[in-house]
Design an enzyme around this catalytic site. Structure first.
Site, mmCIF file in Angstrom:
data_model
loop_
_atom_site.group_PDB
_atom_site.id
_atom_site.type_symbol
_atom_site.label_atom_id
_atom_site.label_comp_id
_atom_site.label_asym_id
_atom_site.label_seq_id
_atom_site.Cartn_x
_atom_site.Cartn_y
_atom_site.Cartn_z
ATOM 1 N N LYS A 251 1.105 -0.883 0.191
ATOM 2 C CA LYS A 251 0.014 -0.132 -0.074
ATOM 3 C C LYS A 251 0.854 1.429 -0.180
ATOM 4 O O LYS A 251 1.550 1.082 0.784
ATOM 5 C CB LYS A 251 -1.151 -0.084 1.123
ATOM 6 C CG LYS A 251 -1.638 1.789 1.445
ATOM 7 C CD LYS A 251 -2.764 0.922 2.658
ATOM 8 C CE LYS A 251 -3.279 2.658 2.962
ATOM 9 N NZ LYS A 251 -4.571 2.467 3.900
ATOM 10 N N ASP A 256 -2.664 10.147 4.001
ATOM 11 C CA ASP A 256 -3.787 10.090 3.787
ATOM 12 C C ASP A 256 -4.649 10.946 5.389
ATOM 13 O O ASP A 256 -4.847 10.826 5.999
ATOM 14 C CB ASP A 256 -4.020 8.046 5.062
ATOM 15 C CG ASP A 256 -5.030 7.867 4.886
ATOM 16 O OD1 ASP A 256 -6.255 8.977 3.802
ATOM 17 O OD2 ASP A 256 -5.726 6.683 5.166
ATOM 18 N N LYS A 263 -10.170 12.727 8.532
ATOM 19 C CA LYS A 263 -9.726 12.106 9.620
ATOM 20 C C LYS A 263 -9.862 13.541 10.159
ATOM 21 O O LYS A 263 -9.976 14.733 9.805
ATOM 22 C CB LYS A 263 -8.650 11.231 9.855
ATOM 23 C CG LYS A 263 -8.470 10.155 8.589
ATOM 24 C CD LYS A 263 -6.579 9.495 8.851
ATOM 25 C CE LYS A 263 -6.574 8.092 7.565
ATOM 26 N NZ LYS A 263 -7.012 7.693 8.933
ATOM 27 N N ASP A 274 1.759 6.275 6.114
ATOM 28 C CA ASP A 274 0.829 5.158 4.622
ATOM 29 C C ASP A 274 0.765 4.466 3.494
ATOM 30 O O ASP A 274 -0.020 4.165 3.549
ATOM 31 C CB ASP A 274 -0.585 5.892 4.733
ATOM 32 C CG ASP A 274 -1.606 5.061 5.058
ATOM 33 O OD1 ASP A 274 -2.115 4.123 5.843
ATOM 34 O OD2 ASP A 274 -2.990 5.730 4.359
ATOM 35 N N ASP A 333 -12.410 6.607 3.776
ATOM 36 C CA ASP A 333 -10.822 6.416 4.916
ATOM 37 C C ASP A 333 -10.554 4.734 4.600
ATOM 38 O O ASP A 333 -9.703 4.834 5.060
ATOM 39 C CB ASP A 333 -11.267 7.154 5.955
ATOM 40 C CG ASP A 333 -10.324 7.167 6.464
ATOM 41 O OD1 ASP A 333 -8.932 6.870 6.133
ATOM 42 O OD2 ASP A 333 -10.034 7.633 7.509
ATOM 43 N N GLU A 335 -9.154 3.856 1.667
ATOM 44 C CA GLU A 335 -8.887 3.919 0.794
ATOM 45 C C GLU A 335 -7.623 2.844 0.193
ATOM 46 O O GLU A 335 -6.933 2.961 -0.660
ATOM 47 C CB GLU A 335 -8.113 5.523 -0.279
ATOM 48 C CG GLU A 335 -6.483 5.447 1.315
ATOM 49 C CD GLU A 335 -6.656 4.719 2.310
ATOM 50 O OE1 GLU A 335 -7.965 5.350 2.933
ATOM 51 O OE2 GLU A 335 -5.498 4.968 2.384
ATOM 52 N N ARG A 337 -7.032 -0.151 0.731
ATOM 53 C CA ARG A 337 -8.124 -1.497 -0.231
ATOM 54 C C ARG A 337 -8.108 -1.560 -1.141
ATOM 55 O O ARG A 337 -8.056 -2.045 -2.446
ATOM 56 C CB ARG A 337 -9.233 -2.054 0.451
ATOM 57 C CG ARG A 337 -10.316 -1.098 1.288
ATOM 58 C CD ARG A 337 -10.975 -1.753 1.971
ATOM 59 N NE ARG A 337 -10.904 -1.264 2.548
ATOM 60 C CZ ARG A 337 -11.499 -1.757 4.374
ATOM 61 N NH1 ARG A 337 -12.612 -2.196 4.892
ATOM 62 N NH2 ARG A 337 -10.838 -1.360 5.250
HETATM 63 N N1 BES Z 1 -5.201 4.652 6.841
HETATM 64 C C1 BES Z 1 -5.305 3.642 7.518
HETATM 65 C C2 BES Z 1 -5.306 2.654 8.535
HETATM 66 C C3 BES Z 1 -4.471 3.092 9.989
HETATM 67 C C4 BES Z 1 -4.318 4.032 10.727
HETATM 68 C C5 BES Z 1 -3.078 3.381 9.635
HETATM 69 C C6 BES Z 1 -3.438 4.400 11.777
HETATM 70 C C7 BES Z 1 -1.313 3.266 10.211
HETATM 71 C C8 BES Z 1 -2.388 4.364 11.887
HETATM 72 C C9 BES Z 1 -6.562 3.313 6.843
HETATM 73 O O1 BES Z 1 -6.862 4.057 5.457
HETATM 74 C C10 BES Z 1 -7.575 4.150 7.205
HETATM 75 O O2 BES Z 1 -8.228 5.214 7.845
HETATM 76 N N2 BES Z 1 -8.518 2.997 8.013
HETATM 77 C C11 BES Z 1 -10.013 3.076 8.137
HETATM 78 C C12 BES Z 1 -10.798 2.229 7.331
HETATM 79 C C13 BES Z 1 -12.127 2.228 7.782
HETATM 80 C C14 BES Z 1 -12.682 3.103 7.399
HETATM 81 C C15 BES Z 1 -13.104 1.519 7.446
HETATM 82 C C16 BES Z 1 -9.678 2.482 10.057
HETATM 83 O O3 BES Z 1 -9.258 1.622 9.673
HETATM 84 O O4 BES Z 1 -10.052 3.029 10.978
HETATM 85 ZN ZN ZN Z 2 -4.456 4.866 4.830
HETATM 86 MN MN MN Z 3 -7.613 6.236 4.799
#
Ligand code: BES
Ligand code: ZN
Ligand code: MN
Length: 485
Positions: A251, A256, A263, A274, A333, A335, A337
């Site tokens: 990824k 992000d 966020k 990220d 968010d 994104e 995947r």
């Molecule tokens: N990049 C984040 C996940 C992340 C969180 C990485 C903290 C490192 C530290 C990812 O893109 C994300 O925002 N995931 C969301 C998904 C949700 C919206 C379904 C999450 O995990 O909250």
């Molecule tokens: Zn992310």
């Molecule tokens: Mn995200």
């Protein structure tokens, strides 16, 4: 600059600064790892008797002897002497002796290969730091060279060389991940990888026009809100005679914000990390080339910046991925995947992989499940899973299996499009199930590692220096090496 580490007998010289690794035995006694003699033996013995913790992996001690030779003795704990214990000893030494331009580590003649590898990696990894400001005066004096006092043999020299490649590339991944996103655009990331190109590697970088032409709709959608356009990087090591082809997907979100589903500020602060998965797969592939590993490796890094603007993608959009499957967007968010889906579909359709492994800072849920030090590992095939687990254990990077639980599969299907990109709890598992759909016929030869939490260290911790950890490079190189035996 990496510290120069060399091997060789002491040969009658008396070094001014020495380091002595300390081992813990089962019964809780601590003993120097190297045979000592004279005053140093006596003083070290007293020190160890007085401080019960001196052998603990990663602990460090200092005996000043200002008017004698050696004038300084450093002690570093290697625990019970497994590879990770030695790695922690090396890192502790790199920190406590950080202002000594050179020193000698006293070691037993029959030092195990795994100990040598761990110690050297630990020194190189523990010495790492990332700064954009000028060094402060007290940071200017640094370790330049370390002499490991063991007899040099061709096998040991080779282990040291490989440890240097693994550590150097881990530190490269750390540099990429630590770099602020003001600098780190998708194009910049691709250029850094190109600049590090080793002999025999080929790199292809698709720019926007080509992504449009070939239908990489996921990467394009995530990247469309940014003035820094997306890229798709493909790095290949293809040695003659290789039988297996392993595709590594990482990824590569260079920042992000969460997109329109933005966020909160405190969750955004560190989102330059990220792209840690992309950094790890590129660094591991460069290492495979430098080590001339007899396995074909392709690294794929979908690179995009997830921004908020008038041209951003939205919740409710339906995105058409490479190859034709579609995602219905429930949260911008989620994104990671969406870009990975394009890369997995591309690998499956075009690269004839034997195995696909993806690494991603994918979900906050993985951290909730396993904390900051353990990555979540998903796989269907037991042999693949076991060999990844073995590689990560040797590398000192902890993984734990989470299930690809079919009970939750129905949640990843959608109404308007094929798949829902934010299927909800359990978040790490539904993300993995979504990704599996894009591995198509290769789904049983695919593994996924959610490394959101261990990609970052909030403080110096063993071989991890504060900030980006380069998580995954060591595991992947071990894994690739194991496929050549
Ligand atoms: N990049 C984040 C996940 C992340 C969180 C990485 C903290 C490192 C530290 C990812 O893109 C994300 O925002 N995931 C969301 C998904 C949700 C919206 C379904 C999450 O995990 O909250
Ligand atoms: Zn992310
Ligand atoms: Mn995200």
């Amino acid at each position: 600059m990496m510290i120069s580490i060399r091997l060789g007998n002491l040969s009658g010289t008396s070094p001014a600064v020495v380091a002595i690794p300390v081992l813990q035995s089962g019964a809780g006694d601590v003993t120097p790892a190297a045979p000592l003699s004279g005053e140093v033996a006596v003083e070290t013995g007293i020190f160890l008797a007085d401080s019960g913790q001196a052998g603990k992996a990663g602990s460090a001690g200092y005996l000043p002897r200002p008017t004698r030779t050696p004038g300084k003795v450093f002690l570093c704990g290697a625990g019970t002497g497994d590879e990770q214990g030695w790695r922690m000893a090396g890192a502790a030494l790199a920190r406590i002796a950080r202002r000594e331009p050179e020193f000698t580590v006293l070691l037993p003649e029959d030092l195990a290969d795994s100990a040598l590898r761990g110690l050297a990696e630990g020194i190189w990894l523990g010495d790492y730091r990332y700064r954009l400001r000028a060094e402060k005066p007290d940071e200017e004096r640094r370790i330049e060279s370390v002499h490991l006092a063991v007899p040099s043999t061709p096998q040991r020299e080779e282990i040291l060389r490989a440890a240097g490649i693994v550590s150097g590339n881990t530190n490269f991944a750390r540099d990429l991940t630590n770099t602020p996103s003001l600098i780190k655009t998708p194009a910049w990331f691709a250029e850094q990888v190109r600049l590090r190109q080793a002999d025999g590697l080929t790199i292809t970088v698709r720019e926007e026009a080509q992504l449009i032409e070939e239908g990489f709709g996921g990467i394009l959608a995530v990247g469309q809100g940014s003035v820094n356009g997306p890229r798709f990087l493909e790095l290949t090591w293809s040695p003659p005679g290789a039988t297996e082809h392993i595709v590594l997907v990482g990824k590569g979100i260079t920042y992000d914000t969460g997109g329109i589903d933005i966020k909160p500020a405190e969750y955004m602060q560190l989102m330059r990390k990220d792209m840690g998965g992309a950094a790890a797969v590129c660094a591991a592939t460069i290492a495979a080339a430098q080590l001339q590993l007899g396995v074909r490796v392709t690294a794929l890094a979908p690179l995009a910046e997830n921004m908020v603007s008038g041209s951003s993608w939205r919740s409710g959009d339906v995105v058409r991925h490479y190859g034709g499957l579609t995602s219905e967007i429930h949260n911008t968010d989620a994104e990671g995947r969406v870009v990975l889906a394009d890369a997995l579909a591309y690998a499956t359709a075009h690269l004839e992989p034997d195995l696909i492994i993806d690494l991603a800072t994918l979900t906050g849920a993985a951290r909730v499940a396993l904390g900051t030090k353990i990555a979540a590992l998903f796989y269907g095939d037991e042999e693949l899973g076991l060999s990844l687990e073995t590689a990560s254990a040797e590398a000192g990077e902890h993984v734990w299996r989470l299930p690809l639980a079919d009970e939750y599969l129905k949640d990843v299907f959608a109404e308007l499009g094929d798949f829902n990109n934010a299927a909800g709890n359990p978040g790490a598992i539904t993300a993995a199930l979504y990704l599996r759909e894009f591995a198509g016929p290769l789904r049983d030869r695919w593994a996924h590692i959610d490394m959101s939490a261990p990609a970052w260290a909030s403080q110096d911790d063993g071989e991890l220096s504060k900030g980006a950890t380069g998580w995954g490079v060591r595991t992947l190189v071990r894994f690739l090496t194991s496929r050549t035996r």
